[in-house]
Design a protein around this motif. Structure first.
Motif, mmCIF file in Angstrom:
data_model
loop_
_atom_site.group_PDB
_atom_site.id
_atom_site.type_symbol
_atom_site.label_atom_id
_atom_site.label_comp_id
_atom_site.label_asym_id
_atom_site.label_seq_id
_atom_site.Cartn_x
_atom_site.Cartn_y
_atom_site.Cartn_z
ATOM 1 N N ALA A 60 0.827 -1.204 0.000
ATOM 2 C CA ALA A 60 0.000 0.000 0.000
ATOM 3 C C ALA A 60 0.867 1.263 0.000
ATOM 4 O O ALA A 60 0.562 2.248 -0.695
ATOM 5 C CB ALA A 60 -0.926 -0.003 1.205
ATOM 6 N N THR A 61 1.950 1.245 0.751
ATOM 7 C CA THR A 61 2.842 2.404 0.807
ATOM 8 C C THR A 61 3.502 2.643 -0.542
ATOM 9 O O THR A 61 3.613 3.787 -1.002
ATOM 10 C CB THR A 61 3.915 2.198 1.890
ATOM 11 O OG1 THR A 61 3.277 1.962 3.148
ATOM 12 C CG2 THR A 61 4.822 3.407 1.995
ATOM 13 N N PHE A 62 3.948 1.560 -1.188
ATOM 14 C CA PHE A 62 4.571 1.700 -2.509
ATOM 15 C C PHE A 62 3.576 2.289 -3.504
ATOM 16 O O PHE A 62 3.921 3.173 -4.303
ATOM 17 C CB PHE A 62 5.073 0.341 -3.007
ATOM 18 C CG PHE A 62 5.803 0.416 -4.317
ATOM 19 C CD1 PHE A 62 7.182 0.536 -4.352
ATOM 20 C CD2 PHE A 62 5.121 0.372 -5.537
ATOM 21 C CE1 PHE A 62 7.866 0.623 -5.570
ATOM 22 C CE2 PHE A 62 5.785 0.458 -6.741
ATOM 23 C CZ PHE A 62 7.166 0.582 -6.759
ATOM 24 N N GLU A 63 2.339 1.802 -3.466
ATOM 25 C CA GLU A 63 1.328 2.290 -4.403
ATOM 26 C C GLU A 63 1.053 3.778 -4.188
ATOM 27 O O GLU A 63 0.894 4.527 -5.154
ATOM 28 C CB GLU A 63 0.038 1.483 -4.262
ATOM 29 C CG GLU A 63 0.174 0.018 -4.684
ATOM 30 C CD GLU A 63 0.521 -0.113 -6.161
ATOM 31 O OE1 GLU A 63 -0.204 0.465 -6.992
ATOM 32 O OE2 GLU A 63 1.512 -0.792 -6.474
ATOM 33 N N ARG A 64 0.994 4.216 -2.938
ATOM 34 C CA ARG A 64 0.777 5.641 -2.666
ATOM 35 C C ARG A 64 1.953 6.464 -3.180
ATOM 36 O O ARG A 64 1.768 7.560 -3.720
ATOM 37 C CB ARG A 64 0.573 5.873 -1.169
ATOM 38 C CG ARG A 64 -0.770 5.381 -0.643
ATOM 39 C CD ARG A 64 -1.113 6.024 0.707
ATOM 40 N NE ARG A 64 -0.139 5.694 1.740
ATOM 41 C CZ ARG A 64 -0.166 4.578 2.471
ATOM 42 N NH1 ARG A 64 -1.116 3.680 2.281
ATOM 43 N NH2 ARG A 64 0.744 4.359 3.403
ATOM 44 N N ALA A 65 3.161 5.934 -3.027
ATOM 45 C CA ALA A 65 4.338 6.660 -3.506
ATOM 46 C C ALA A 65 4.342 6.756 -5.028
ATOM 47 O O ALA A 65 4.661 7.808 -5.597
ATOM 48 C CB ALA A 65 5.608 5.968 -3.012
ATOM 49 N N ALA A 66 4.006 5.665 -5.707
ATOM 50 C CA ALA A 66 3.941 5.688 -7.170
ATOM 51 C C ALA A 66 2.895 6.684 -7.642
ATOM 52 O O ALA A 66 3.126 7.451 -8.596
ATOM 53 C CB ALA A 66 3.630 4.289 -7.702
ATOM 54 N N ASP A 67 1.742 6.705 -6.978
ATOM 55 C CA ASP A 67 0.697 7.668 -7.334
ATOM 56 C C ASP A 67 1.176 9.101 -7.105
ATOM 57 O O ASP A 67 0.867 10.008 -7.897
ATOM 58 C CB ASP A 67 -0.568 7.408 -6.512
ATOM 59 C CG ASP A 67 -1.331 6.178 -6.984
ATOM 60 O OD1 ASP A 67 -1.143 5.765 -8.145
ATOM 61 O OD2 ASP A 67 -2.120 5.628 -6.190
ATOM 62 N N ALA A 68 1.917 9.306 -6.039
ATOM 63 C CA ALA A 68 2.423 10.654 -5.745
ATOM 64 C C ALA A 68 3.382 11.121 -6.833
ATOM 65 O O ALA A 68 3.365 12.290 -7.246
ATOM 66 C CB ALA A 68 3.112 10.658 -4.380
#
Length: 423
Positions: free
Chosen positions: A120-128
């Motif tokens: 989930a953290t990786f996905e939020r970072a990619a979206d950012a």
């Protein structure tokens, strides 16, 4: 393996495994009913995915047409009407989303549902990154320093730095925000491995290679700035990188990297218009094969390098030579590109008018018709001039090639085409 990572379908914001299990059962039932039912299932599922995306209103039918056709083909390969199984359908769904298997998709969905999980953290970072949200990325990197070295759960296994290239990763995340140079610099400051390789385009893709072959940073006007940042931080210049730029429609990056010391072959020189290097390639005792000569002519034609074409012709290159891959001549390429002056130049030097390419079996005249009428090029004028020149020089015309009302709307051209059919 299907699909290419960049063609993977987006997951809904809150994927539900039970709904996916239901969809798998529906796919099996559709396959058993026959091909039309299966195609309806594919169309409906993709439409639902698009509708559920936060930015779904910005997606057009063209954005999902290719993935839809690929998925239909894959379903036909994997699920036979008489013995389709739930496991096969689940595999198809997982692959369509860019995961190696159904268990990998399940693992991802379960982990992504946990707000503080690594996934989930990786996905939020990619979206950012793709949203240009440097503040959120900063918070995530400070809270979890190891995040900068993490990799995507998807098949391409990209790092966050790869997402800055807007290339190779999921197509719906291929965006270049205005502050991407600052975002990339922050990732590098946090310790991103500059030459980490992603499993895209056959594997071994570095961020620099992806940046300089991507249309998105090019369109945003930051491609060379990103390349300079990466080079300043020690990114390696892969052999053949100039050619990769040219083959992917990024001539500015090709010229920029050549100026930064990247190796330039004679074919690259043709695309860049580097007449000095072309002359050197033909200096005795050097010899240039027919295949390389054909490649040079086509590359120069692709980028409208008329002076390079003139030089190659002066050096004795036969305009009838074809590219080894695809089998097109420079005249095919010039006709397709709408370069009327180059078409006329090649005709003057005896380029064969009716030679078919090896890939489609069509002559230059059909390439011009296809670019104008099928790809809806913005200006008809150069194609009208090209078709007129080809017909006047004696090119063959078949009736089925000119069955388009837009040609009838050009009476002088249409009369010439009809006369060529009858001669």
């Amino acid at each position: 393996m299907y699909p290419n990572p960049q063609d993977a379908l987006p997951l809904p914001p809150r994927p539900d495994l039970e709904q996916y299990r239901t969809r798998a059962k529906e796919l099996v039932a559709a396959c058993r009913q026959g091909d039309p039912a299966m195609q309806r299932w594919v169309t409906r599922w993709i439409a639902d995915l698009v509708r559920l995306q936060p930015d779904g209103s910005r997606l057009s039918p063209a954005d999902v047409e290719r993935p839809g056709q690929q998925l239909i083909h894959f379903v036909r390969e994997r699920l036979r009407p008489n013995d389709a199984t739930i496991a096969q359908a689940q595999f198809v769904i997982a692959r369509a989303h860019g995961f190696d298997s159904w268990p990998k998709l399940v693992q991802y969905v379960e982990a992504a549902a946990q707000q503080d999980s690594a996934v989930a953290t990786f996905e939020r970072a990619a979206d950012a990154i793709v949203a240009g949200d440097l503040a959120t990325l900063e918070l995530l990197l400070r809270a979890e320093p190891a995040l900068v070295g993490a990799r995507s759960s998807r098949e391409h296994r990209s790092t966050l730095l790869h997402y800055a290239s807007a290339n190779g990763v999921e197509s719906y995340r291929q965006r270049t925000p205005a502050n991407i140079v600052a975002i990339t610099e922050r990732l590098l400051d946090a310790g991103a491995a500059i030459d980490a390789e992603a499993d895209v385009y056959g594997g071994g893709a570095t961020t620099l290679a992806l940046v300089v072959t991507s249309s998105h940073p090019r369109a945003a006007g930051v491609q060379n700035a990103l390349a300079d940042l990466l080079l300043a931080r020690g990114a390696r210049l892969d052999a053949g990188i100039v050619r990769y730029c040219l083959m992917n429609g990024c001539p500015e990056a090709a010229a920029h990297l050549a100026g930064r010391g990247a190796r330039v072959t004679a074919t690259d020189a043709a695309g860049l218009g580097r007449l000095d290097l072309l002359r050197q390639a033909f200096e005795p005792p050097k010899s240039v094969s027919a295949a390389d000569r054909g490649e040079m002519m086509a590359m120069a034609a692709w980028y409208g390098q008329r002076d390079a074409i003139r030089l190659l012709l002066k050096l004795g290159v036969d305009p009838a030579l074809r590219r080894p891959e695809g089998g097109q001549t420079a005249l095919h390429v010039a006709a397709y590109q709408g370069d009327a002056k180059l078409v006329e130049l090649l005709i003057q030097h005896g380029a064969p008018l009716d030679l078919p390419d090896a890939q489609f079996g069509t002559p230059p005249l059909v390439w011009a018709l296809h670019a104008w009428l099928k790809e809806d090029r913005p200006s008809a004028a150069p194609y009208i001039r090209i078709l007129t020149a080809l017909v006047a020089a004696g090119a063959t015309v078949k009736p089925e090639w000119i069955a388009d009302e837009r040609l009838r709307a050009e009476p002088t051209l249409f009369a010439a085409l009809l006369a060529a059919v009858r001669r």
